[in-house]
Write a protein that holds these residues in place. Sequence first.
Motif: not given
Length: 236
Positions: A17, A21, A100-101, A103-104, A107-108, A113
Motif C-alpha cells: 500500500a 502511495t 488501498l495505496g 485510494w490513499l 485522498a491526500m 477516491i
Amino acid sequence: MTVGTPQKLLAEALGTALLLTVVIGSGIMAERLSGGNVAIALLANTLATVCGLYILIQVFGPISGAHFNPAVSLVMAARGELPKGLLAPYIAMQLLGAMLGAWLAHAMFDMNILQFSTKLRTGNGQWIAEGVATFGLLLVILRAPAGRASTMVAAYIGAAYWFTASTSFANPAAVFGRMFSDSFAGIAPASAPGFVFAQLVGAGIAVGVHHVLSPKAANAKAHESAAGTSSKARHV
C-alpha cells in the motif's frame, strides 16, 4: 523472535500500500508541479520511488521478506523460500494493499477516491519492456549479496524507469493498483493483462538464467544428493 503469519501478511499489505502511495502520489505531485514537462515529472516520480522502495524494503524485509510483488512471491514459493501455503495469502494482501495505496494517494490530493485509469499502455514495445524490467528485477533479487538487496533493487528500478519503454512496473500488484488511478502513473484495465503476462514471462526467464549462472551450486547440490544416496545404500 519468530514472526507470525498475521504479522507477515500485514507487512505485505501495508508495504505494498505504501509503495503504491509513493508511486501514484509522487506522480500526481510531479504532474502538478512540472508545468507539462513530462521528463521532469518522470524524474521526480523516479526519485521518490527509489527512496520509498529502499526504505520500505528495509522496514518490512525482516518481517515478510518485503516482496510487495506477486511475481517475487511466486518465485520464492517455487524455490522453497516462501511456504506454499502462504503464496495465495501473500498475493491477496499485495493486491489489496495496492488498491488501498492508490485510494490513499487520491485522498491526500483531494481527488475522487474511486476511479479507473484511461491511460492505455499497449503494444509489443511495452510488453517487451515489462518482460525486461521484471527479468532484471528478479535476477537482482536472486543474485544480490546478503544485506544488499534493498539498495540494489531500488537502484535497478530507478534505472529501469528510464531505460524501459513502459517505465518499469515490473510488478503485477503495481499494475493492479495503478488501474485504480486515472493519473500520471495509471494504466487502463484493458492494458493490464498484457503487462502481467509479460512480467510473469520475464520472472520465469530470470529464474532460468539464475540457474545457468550458478552451475557450481547446482553441481554441489547434486553431489550432496548422490553422496547421501550412496551412504544410505552402504547401510542397507
